[in-house]
Scaffold this motif. Structure first.
Motif, PDB file in Angstrom:
ATOM      1  N   LYS A  12      28.645  31.530  43.002  1.00 36.41           N
ATOM      2  CA  LYS A  12      28.490  32.331  41.605  1.00 36.41           C
ATOM      3  C   LYS A  12      27.885  33.614  41.578  1.00 36.41           C
ATOM      4  CE  LYS A  12      27.875  27.306  39.671  1.00 36.41           C
ATOM      5  NZ  LYS A  12      27.209  26.696  39.305  1.00 36.41           N
ATOM      6  N   ALA A  15      31.103  35.867  41.273  1.00 38.03           N
ATOM      7  CA  ALA A  15      31.793  35.749  40.201  1.00 38.03           C
ATOM      8  C   ALA A  15      32.679  36.944  39.711  1.00 38.03           C
ATOM      9  CB  ALA A  15      31.167  35.069  38.896  1.00 38.03           C
ATOM     10  N   CYS A  21      35.185  32.137  40.461  1.00 40.06           N
ATOM     11  CA  CYS A  21      34.029  32.058  41.481  1.00 40.06           C
ATOM     12  C   CYS A  21      35.122  31.772  42.958  1.00 40.06           C
ATOM     13  CB  CYS A  21      33.042  31.274  41.452  1.00 40.06           C
ATOM     14  SG  CYS A  21      32.002  31.783  39.896  1.00 40.06           S
ATOM     15  N   LYS A  46      33.992  28.817  36.806  1.00 37.63           N
ATOM     16  CA  LYS A  46      32.565  27.947  36.856  1.00 37.63           C
ATOM     17  C   LYS A  46      32.800  26.571  35.995  1.00 37.63           C
ATOM     18  CE  LYS A  46      29.828  32.112  36.753  1.00 37.63           C
ATOM     19  NZ  LYS A  46      29.022  32.885  36.027  1.00 37.63           N
TER      20      LYS A  46
END
Length: 90
Positions: A12, A15, A21, A46
């Motif tokens: 993450k 991203a 991601c 996500k």
């Protein structure tokens, strides 16, 4: 086999602007107790990834099922290779 863990998780911290991601394999305690990060070369948004179960959400979608099968195969290959290296004393 030594105490080795293999997790599949989104990075993450990497991203993109659209919220996707990169997916990574985190292989723990392989070399001197350190975790190795191996990119899976797949991106997920996500909201499309289940962190707890380490798999894509909505497995009824064909692409997500294909990704899940692919990720499981690669994870299995890692385990086989680690076992092989352990039998050689590496």
């Amino acid at each position: 086999m030594k105490n080795v863990s293999i997790r599949v998780a989104l990075r993450k911290d990497k991203a993109s602007k659209n919220g996707e991601c990169p997916l990574y394999y985190f292989i723990g305690k392989v070399v001197k107790g350190k975790t190795i990060k191996v990119p899976a070369k797949i991106n997920f948004h996500k909201t499309d990834w289940d962190d707890k179960l380490e798999k894509p959400k909505n497995l009824h979608l064909i692409n997500n099922q294909k990704y899940f099968n692919y990720l499981q195969k690669v994870k299995s290959d890692f385990v086989s290779e680690i076992c092989h290296l352990n039998t050689q004393g590496i």
